[in-house]
Design a protein around this motif. Structure first.
Motif, PDB file in Angstrom:
ATOM      1  N   GLY A  42     -15.405  12.746  30.069  1.00 14.47           N
ATOM      2  CA  GLY A  42     -16.046  11.443  30.242  1.00 14.47           C
ATOM      3  C   GLY A  42     -16.080  10.935  31.673  1.00 14.47           C
ATOM      4  N   GLU A  45     -18.910  12.367  33.549  1.00 11.94           N
ATOM      5  CA  GLU A  45     -20.126  11.818  32.942  1.00 11.94           C
ATOM      6  C   GLU A  45     -20.435  10.433  33.542  1.00 11.94           C
ATOM      7  OE1 GLU A  45     -21.907  13.455  30.659  1.00 11.94           O
ATOM      8  OE2 GLU A  45     -23.303  11.822  30.195  1.00 11.94           O
ATOM      9  N   LYS A 194     -28.787  13.063  28.819  1.00  9.65           N
ATOM     10  CA  LYS A 194     -28.038  13.087  27.572  1.00  9.65           C
ATOM     11  C   LYS A 194     -28.404  11.953  26.627  1.00  9.65           C
ATOM     12  CE  LYS A 194     -23.875  14.670  27.680  1.00  9.65           C
ATOM     13  NZ  LYS A 194     -22.490  14.701  28.142  1.00  9.65           N
ATOM     14  N   ARG A 224     -14.578  18.195  23.945  1.00 10.09           N
ATOM     15  CA  ARG A 224     -13.828  19.304  24.517  1.00 10.09           C
ATOM     16  C   ARG A 224     -12.907  19.877  23.437  1.00 10.09           C
ATOM     17  NH1 ARG A 224      -9.993  17.656  27.378  1.00 10.09           N
ATOM     18  NH2 ARG A 224     -10.292  15.426  27.046  1.00 10.09           N
ATOM     19  N   LYS A 229      -8.441  15.887  20.040  1.00 13.04           N
ATOM     20  CA  LYS A 229      -9.729  15.663  19.360  1.00 13.04           C
ATOM     21  C   LYS A 229      -9.688  16.252  17.947  1.00 13.04           C
ATOM     22  CE  LYS A 229     -11.421  14.477  23.521  1.00 13.04           C
ATOM     23  NZ  LYS A 229     -11.822  13.154  23.951  1.00 13.04           N
ATOM     24  N   GLY A 253     -18.231  22.126  21.795  1.00  7.90           N
ATOM     25  CA  GLY A 253     -17.276  21.763  22.844  1.00  7.90           C
ATOM     26  C   GLY A 253     -17.529  22.503  24.134  1.00  7.90           C
ATOM     27  N   ASN A 254     -17.420  21.771  25.218  1.00  8.70           N
ATOM     28  CA  ASN A 254     -17.550  22.422  26.533  1.00  8.70           C
ATOM     29  C   ASN A 254     -16.177  22.541  27.169  1.00  8.70           C
ATOM     30  OD1 ASN A 254     -17.095  19.754  27.057  1.00  8.70           O
ATOM     31  ND2 ASN A 254     -18.804  19.497  28.464  1.00  8.70           N
ATOM     32  N   SER A 290     -23.290  23.879  25.099  1.00 13.64           N
ATOM     33  CA  SER A 290     -22.509  22.642  25.094  1.00 13.64           C
ATOM     34  C   SER A 290     -22.592  21.882  26.420  1.00 13.64           C
ATOM     35  CB  SER A 290     -21.045  22.960  24.757  1.00 13.64           C
ATOM     36  OG  SER A 290     -20.507  23.848  25.706  1.00 13.64           O
ATOM     37  N   LEU A 317     -16.505   8.383  24.939  1.00 14.65           N
ATOM     38  CA  LEU A 317     -17.932   8.219  25.245  1.00 14.65           C
ATOM     39  C   LEU A 317     -18.811   8.909  24.216  1.00 14.65           C
ATOM     40  CD1 LEU A 317     -18.276   8.698  29.100  1.00 14.65           C
ATOM     41  CD2 LEU A 317     -18.455   6.596  27.794  1.00 14.65           C
ATOM     42  N   THR A 318     -18.278   9.931  23.568  1.00  5.45           N
ATOM     43  CA  THR A 318     -19.077  10.624  22.549  1.00  5.45           C
ATOM     44  C   THR A 318     -19.446   9.646  21.424  1.00  5.45           C
ATOM     45  OG1 THR A 318     -16.971  11.322  21.656  1.00  5.45           O
ATOM     46  CG2 THR A 318     -18.214  12.961  22.896  1.00  5.45           C
ATOM     47  N   GLU A 321     -22.229   7.383  22.813  1.00  2.11           N
ATOM     48  CA  GLU A 321     -23.494   8.126  22.897  1.00  2.11           C
ATOM     49  C   GLU A 321     -24.164   8.222  21.525  1.00  2.11           C
ATOM     50  OE1 GLU A 321     -21.768  10.905  26.558  1.00  2.11           O
ATOM     51  OE2 GLU A 321     -21.974  11.757  24.563  1.00  2.11           O
TER      52      GLU A 321
HETATM   53  N1  UDP Z   1     -19.513  16.618  26.180  1.00  4.65           N
HETATM   54  C1  UDP Z   1     -20.542  17.518  26.387  1.00  4.65           C
HETATM   55  N2  UDP Z   1     -20.527  18.685  25.704  1.00  4.65           N
HETATM   56  C2  UDP Z   1     -19.531  18.998  24.831  1.00  4.65           C
HETATM   57  C3  UDP Z   1     -18.475  18.081  24.628  1.00  4.65           C
HETATM   58  C4  UDP Z   1     -18.504  16.887  25.316  1.00  4.65           C
HETATM   59  O1  UDP Z   1     -21.464  17.264  27.171  1.00  4.65           O
HETATM   60  O2  UDP Z   1     -19.578  20.065  24.265  1.00  4.65           O
HETATM   61  C5  UDP Z   1     -19.558  15.329  26.882  1.00  4.65           C
HETATM   62  C6  UDP Z   1     -19.801  14.189  25.932  1.00  4.65           C
HETATM   63  O3  UDP Z   1     -21.179  14.105  25.623  1.00  4.65           O
HETATM   64  C7  UDP Z   1     -19.245  13.009  26.740  1.00  4.65           C
HETATM   65  C8  UDP Z   1     -18.085  13.636  27.495  1.00  4.65           C
HETATM   66  O4  UDP Z   1     -18.337  15.039  27.531  1.00  4.65           O
HETATM   67  O5  UDP Z   1     -20.212  12.549  27.653  1.00  4.65           O
HETATM   68  C9  UDP Z   1     -16.774  13.393  26.796  1.00  4.65           C
HETATM   69  O6  UDP Z   1     -16.309  12.111  27.048  1.00  4.65           O
HETATM   70  P1  UDP Z   1     -15.270  11.404  26.107  1.00  4.65           P
HETATM   71  O7  UDP Z   1     -14.951  10.079  26.699  1.00  4.65           O
HETATM   72  O8  UDP Z   1     -15.750  11.380  24.693  1.00  4.65           O
HETATM   73  O9  UDP Z   1     -13.985  12.352  26.088  1.00  4.65           O
HETATM   74  P2  UDP Z   1     -13.114  13.071  27.214  1.00  4.65           P
HETATM   75  O10 UDP Z   1     -13.584  14.487  27.251  1.00  4.65           O
HETATM   76  O11 UDP Z   1     -13.303  12.356  28.505  1.00  4.65           O
HETATM   77  O12 UDP Z   1     -11.722  12.979  26.670  1.00  4.65           O
END
Ligand code: UDP
Length: 406
Positions: A42, A45, A194, A224, A229, A253-254, A290, A317-318, A321
């Motif tokens: 996040g 992002e 996004k 992630r 999570k 997940g990325n 991802s 943030l997910t 979104e």
């Molecule tokens: N995200 C992504 N692809 C994935 C997993 C997550 O682009 O496979 C993005 C998601 O859309 C969001 C951010 O990574 O914009 C995750 O932010 P979040 O606050 O939910 O969690 P964090 O990873 O910071 O704990």
């Protein structure tokens, strides 16, 4: 058209005017953001949208990333976990590696901006290695409701050197900390790849391109591969849902370069999902899909339900979104998620351990499109009011005005 102007249609004249007024005295001021990854998670992002917007309104904003070797990120991930409540063996080696990496980074980094914003624990000790000529803000994005005591004590030595601490939730406030603590909610950019509106044709194209069939309803968690999570818990929920409604689970997940645990959690998830993946009931999505933002956008729009079954969540943030896209969310009642949702209004909140409760809410939404629709509409408005990037920008401008001109 300026970048800021493009938001007028979404947020209205008043918001734009307010930002322009708050920015007036800040023009030409230099602001530096420092975090530990340019992609994944996040923080990256947010900075991706926030830093260009700051520059657009003539603040001179920079974004730098702390450099570290893999063992530095192994240690800082342990710190991250301990700040969210895990125990930790806080050895001298870990402390030294943490501090030394920041010292080395400071030796090739000049800081002469008017204000410095340090995100999360990785670059926190940097402050120790500079003559402090300007206000420094520590912006912590983590769920700090129950941090490990030893670690908090160790980090406090750095934190108290800052002028301000920003957290996402009042429950993360720390009594006895001698630094001013403010709450600022993260936000999403409605115009980013996004989150922008895309056509149904684009949605179908991208989902097919990355191997997501559209013959059944999709329930999805995008996060992630991180133990907080709870991807394995999502599989348990899915198994229960599947006994009542035929649907498919997407776990997307990325990897973030500052999170070395991703692969291990992915492998655990894969083992647990193996037989269902073989049958095509569960699809595990990784890179490159991802990290493809049109794909993520499409997945968030096309899914019948977005799940966020976190056991700890700084903000999430997910969730924002998905709400912004009018897709119903069933999320855990932890951390930042209840800041964004009122149970039964713009989504459903369930105790994070309650797989049965998650399944029941998901089934309810899958069986009742009218309810899903109604919630989705409320969800969009809830994000518009509080969690768009213009609001975050405006909050930062307040802080800069406060810190630079008091
Ligand atoms: N995200 C992504 N692809 C994935 C997993 C997550 O682009 O496979 C993005 C998601 O859309 C969001 C951010 O990574 O914009 C995750 O932010 P979040 O606050 O939910 O969690 P964090 O990873 O910071 O704990």
């Amino acid at each position: 058209m300026s970048r800021l102007e493009k938001y007028r249609e979404i947020v209205g004249d008043k918001v734009i005017k307010e930002i322009q007024e708050k920015a007036r005295d800040l023009r030409g001021k230099h602001i530096l953001h420092i975090n530990s990854t340019y992609s994944g998670g996040g923080v990256a992002e947010i900075l991706d949208s926030l830093v260009p917007l700051m520059n657009d309104i003539k603040i001179v904003a920079d974004w730098r990333i702390v450099h570290g070797k893999p063992d530095f990120f192994t240690v800082t991930k342990k710190f991250h976990n301990a700040l969210q409540g895990d125990s930790i063996n806080l050895s001298e080696r870990k402390k030294q590696l943490y501090i030394q990496t920041n010292e080395i980074f400071s030796s090739y980094t000049n800081i002469n901006q008017d204000c410095v914003i340090v995100h999360d624990p990785q670059p926190l000790p940097l402050i120790k290695f500079f003559e402090k000529k300007q206000p420094w803000i520590w912006r912590c994005h983590i769920d700090l409701s129950k941090p490990n005591g030893d670690l908090w004590k160790f980090l406090s030595d750095f934190i108290i050197q800052y002028n301000m601490v920003i957290i996402s939730n009042k429950n993360y406030k720390k009594n006895g900390l001698s630094v001013e603590q403010r709450i600022v909610n993260p936000a999403i950019d409605p115009l980013s790849t996004k989150n922008k509106e895309i056509s149904d044709a684009t949605i179908s194209k991208y989902l097919r391109k990355f191997g997501v069939p559209l013959d059944k309803p999709l329930i999805t968690q995008i996060s992630r591969f991180d133990k907080w999570k709870d991807p394995e818990g999502v599989i348990d929920v899915y198994k229960k849902v599947k006994t009542k409604v035929d649907c498919r689970l997407i776990l997307c997940g990325n990897m973030a370069s500052d999170d070395p645990e991703g692969l291990e959690i992915f492998q655990k998830t894969e083992r647990k999902a193996r037989s269902l993946v073989k049958k095509g009931d569960i699809i595990l999505v990784r890179e490159p899909a991802s990290s493809n933002y049109i794909f993520i956008n499409s997945l968030q729009r096309k899914s019948s339900v977005i799940i966020q079954k976190s056991t700890k969540e700084g903000f999430g943030l997910t969730v924002t979104e998905a709400l912004w896209k009018g897709t119903p969310v069933v999320g855990s009642n932890v951390g930042g998620i209840p800041l964004q949702m009122t149970d039964g209004e713009n989504g459903f909140l369930v105790d994070s351990w309650d797989a049965k409760g998650f399944a029941e809410r998901i089934i309810e939404l899958l069986k009742n499109p009218d309810l899903a629709n109604k919630m989705g509409k409320k969800a969009i408005e809830s994000v518009r009011k509080k969690f768009l990037i213009t609001r975050l920008l405006s909050n930062y401008l307040d802080l800069f005005n406060h810190l630079l001109f008091r």
